[in-house]
Motif scaffolding. Structure first.
Motif, PDB file in Angstrom:
ATOM      1  N   GLU A 170       0.831  -1.219   0.000  1.00 17.10           N
ATOM      2  CA  GLU A 170       0.000   0.000   0.000  1.00 17.10           C
ATOM      3  C   GLU A 170       0.862   1.265   0.000  1.00 17.10           C
ATOM      4  O   GLU A 170       0.491   2.280  -0.591  1.00 17.10           O
ATOM      5  CB  GLU A 170      -0.998   0.011   1.157  1.00 17.10           C
ATOM      6  CG  GLU A 170      -0.389  -0.139   2.534  1.00 17.10           C
ATOM      7  CD  GLU A 170      -0.284  -1.573   3.028  1.00 17.10           C
ATOM      8  OE1 GLU A 170      -0.124  -1.753   4.248  1.00 17.10           O
ATOM      9  OE2 GLU A 170      -0.340  -2.522   2.228  1.00 17.10           O
ATOM     10  N   THR A 171       2.032   1.203   0.629  1.00 17.08           N
ATOM     11  CA  THR A 171       2.951   2.345   0.611  1.00 17.08           C
ATOM     12  C   THR A 171       3.485   2.545  -0.800  1.00 17.08           C
ATOM     13  O   THR A 171       3.496   3.662  -1.316  1.00 17.08           O
ATOM     14  CB  THR A 171       4.122   2.134   1.596  1.00 17.08           C
ATOM     15  OG1 THR A 171       3.598   1.963   2.909  1.00 17.08           O
ATOM     16  CG2 THR A 171       5.081   3.307   1.575  1.00 17.08           C
ATOM     17  N   LEU A 172       3.890   1.446  -1.434  1.00 17.09           N
ATOM     18  CA  LEU A 172       4.408   1.526  -2.798  1.00 17.09           C
ATOM     19  C   LEU A 172       3.345   2.054  -3.749  1.00 17.09           C
ATOM     20  O   LEU A 172       3.632   2.894  -4.605  1.00 17.09           O
ATOM     21  CB  LEU A 172       4.909   0.151  -3.249  1.00 17.09           C
ATOM     22  CG  LEU A 172       5.572   0.088  -4.617  1.00 17.09           C
ATOM     23  CD1 LEU A 172       6.787   1.007  -4.682  1.00 17.09           C
ATOM     24  CD2 LEU A 172       5.977  -1.337  -4.943  1.00 17.09           C
ATOM     25  N   MET A 199       8.468  16.440  -1.595  1.00 16.27           N
ATOM     26  CA  MET A 199       7.552  17.295  -0.828  1.00 16.27           C
ATOM     27  C   MET A 199       6.153  16.676  -0.778  1.00 16.27           C
ATOM     28  O   MET A 199       5.492  16.699   0.267  1.00 16.27           O
ATOM     29  CB  MET A 199       7.510  18.696  -1.431  1.00 16.27           C
ATOM     30  CG  MET A 199       8.796  19.480  -1.210  1.00 16.27           C
ATOM     31  SD  MET A 199       8.885  21.036  -2.117  1.00 16.27           S
ATOM     32  CE  MET A 199       7.424  21.884  -1.584  1.00 16.27           C
ATOM     33  N   GLY A 200       5.698  16.108  -1.887  1.00 15.95           N
ATOM     34  CA  GLY A 200       4.399  15.439  -1.917  1.00 15.95           C
ATOM     35  C   GLY A 200       4.362  14.231  -0.995  1.00 15.95           C
ATOM     36  O   GLY A 200       3.371  13.976  -0.314  1.00 15.95           O
ATOM     37  N   LEU A 201       5.468  13.490  -0.959  1.00 23.39           N
ATOM     38  CA  LEU A 201       5.565  12.326  -0.073  1.00 23.39           C
ATOM     39  C   LEU A 201       5.556  12.757   1.394  1.00 23.39           C
ATOM     40  O   LEU A 201       4.899  12.128   2.225  1.00 23.39           O
ATOM     41  CB  LEU A 201       6.832  11.527  -0.383  1.00 23.39           C
ATOM     42  CG  LEU A 201       6.897  10.884  -1.770  1.00 23.39           C
ATOM     43  CD1 LEU A 201       8.279  10.307  -2.029  1.00 23.39           C
ATOM     44  CD2 LEU A 201       5.824   9.829  -1.930  1.00 23.39           C
ATOM     45  N   GLU A 202       6.286  13.827   1.701  1.00 20.83           N
ATOM     46  CA  GLU A 202       6.307  14.333   3.080  1.00 20.83           C
ATOM     47  C   GLU A 202       4.908  14.715   3.532  1.00 20.83           C
ATOM     48  O   GLU A 202       4.492  14.392   4.646  1.00 20.83           O
ATOM     49  CB  GLU A 202       7.239  15.540   3.175  1.00 20.83           C
ATOM     50  CG  GLU A 202       8.708  15.202   3.069  1.00 20.83           C
ATOM     51  CD  GLU A 202       9.594  16.439   3.086  1.00 20.83           C
ATOM     52  OE1 GLU A 202      10.708  16.348   3.633  1.00 20.83           O
ATOM     53  OE2 GLU A 202       9.196  17.495   2.549  1.00 20.83           O
ATOM     54  N   VAL A 255      11.801  14.439   5.198  1.00 16.46           N
ATOM     55  CA  VAL A 255      12.922  13.748   4.569  1.00 16.46           C
ATOM     56  C   VAL A 255      14.120  14.693   4.564  1.00 16.46           C
ATOM     57  O   VAL A 255      14.046  15.800   4.030  1.00 16.46           O
ATOM     58  CB  VAL A 255      12.576  13.325   3.120  1.00 16.46           C
ATOM     59  CG1 VAL A 255      13.764  12.645   2.454  1.00 16.46           C
ATOM     60  CG2 VAL A 255      11.348  12.414   3.108  1.00 16.46           C
ATOM     61  N   GLU A 256      15.206  14.246   5.173  1.00 12.91           N
ATOM     62  CA  GLU A 256      16.439  15.034   5.200  1.00 12.91           C
ATOM     63  C   GLU A 256      17.018  15.118   3.789  1.00 12.91           C
ATOM     64  O   GLU A 256      16.870  14.187   2.992  1.00 12.91           O
ATOM     65  CB  GLU A 256      17.466  14.387   6.135  1.00 12.91           C
ATOM     66  CG  GLU A 256      17.019  14.302   7.578  1.00 12.91           C
ATOM     67  CD  GLU A 256      16.883  15.671   8.232  1.00 12.91           C
ATOM     68  OE1 GLU A 256      17.671  16.579   7.898  1.00 12.91           O
ATOM     69  OE2 GLU A 256      15.984  15.825   9.071  1.00 12.91           O
ATOM     70  N   ILE A 268      10.322   5.922   3.108  1.00 10.37           N
ATOM     71  CA  ILE A 268       9.096   6.319   3.807  1.00 10.37           C
ATOM     72  C   ILE A 268       8.779   5.337   4.924  1.00 10.37           C
ATOM     73  O   ILE A 268       8.485   5.744   6.061  1.00 10.37           O
ATOM     74  CB  ILE A 268       7.911   6.425   2.820  1.00 10.37           C
ATOM     75  CG1 ILE A 268       8.110   7.663   1.954  1.00 10.37           C
ATOM     76  CG2 ILE A 268       6.592   6.471   3.564  1.00 10.37           C
ATOM     77  CD1 ILE A 268       7.204   7.699   0.758  1.00 10.37           C
ATOM     78  N   GLU A 269       8.849   4.046   4.635  1.00  8.24           N
ATOM     79  CA  GLU A 269       8.586   3.026   5.671  1.00  8.24           C
ATOM     80  C   GLU A 269       9.518   3.237   6.854  1.00  8.24           C
ATOM     81  O   GLU A 269       9.087   3.190   8.004  1.00  8.24           O
ATOM     82  CB  GLU A 269       8.799   1.616   5.101  1.00  8.24           C
ATOM     83  CG  GLU A 269       7.749   1.182   4.129  1.00  8.24           C
ATOM     84  CD  GLU A 269       6.479   0.696   4.779  1.00  8.24           C
ATOM     85  OE1 GLU A 269       6.540   0.128   5.868  1.00  8.24           O
ATOM     86  OE2 GLU A 269       5.411   0.900   4.175  1.00  8.24           O
TER      87      GLU A 269
END
Length: 134
Positions: free
Chosen positions: A55-57, A97-100, A107-108, A125-126
């Motif tokens: 689901e994350t992917l 930015m969208g993922l954050e 995300v560093e 992300i996981e």
């Protein structure tokens, strides 16, 4: 010992039982054998990945499609490289930015520079979500 399609892994018993709803993790792997593995000619690397949840992917693929304005039926998978999908460095920043925003993480910059594929992003992300919840 567990075996599937020529892959064998050795597991040691745990000294402490798992609590209900706790997911076991492999922490120390001493030996992994691939007796029937056939490498392609000229190939010298084997990539082993602890893949993110499906689901994350799937969410990451959707965000990548949206940020790059790709059609819904376009082929985006874990192996897809951002550059091959037409992403430049600015697109990659916008994807991060969208993922954050979607996952409520930060995300560093040095971690973001190591993201080359959709799978890399999902795995990161996981890891960050797990660290955040710990």
């Amino acid at each position: 010992m567990a075996s599937s399609t020529g892959i064998s892994l050795k597991f040691s018993p745990l000294s402490t039982p798992f609590k209900q709803n706790q997911v076991p993790r492999i922490c120390n792997v001493n030996s992994v054998r691939f007796p029937s593995l056939r490498m392609q000619p000229g190939s010298s690397r084997l990539r082993v990945s602890c893949a993110a949840k499906p689901e994350t992917l799937e969410k990451v693929c959707g965000i990548v499609r949206k940020q790059l304005a790709l059609p819904e039926d376009s082929s985006v998978s874990g192996e897809s490289k951002f550059a091959a999908l037409g992403a430049d460095s600015l697109d990659t920043v916008e994807i991060v930015m969208g993922l954050e925003e979607e996952f409520g993480i930060s995300v560093e910059e040095d971690s973001a520079q190591h993201i080359a594929t959709v799978q890399d992003a999902a795995d990161l992300i996981e890891k960050l979500v797990e660290q955040k919840s710990a």
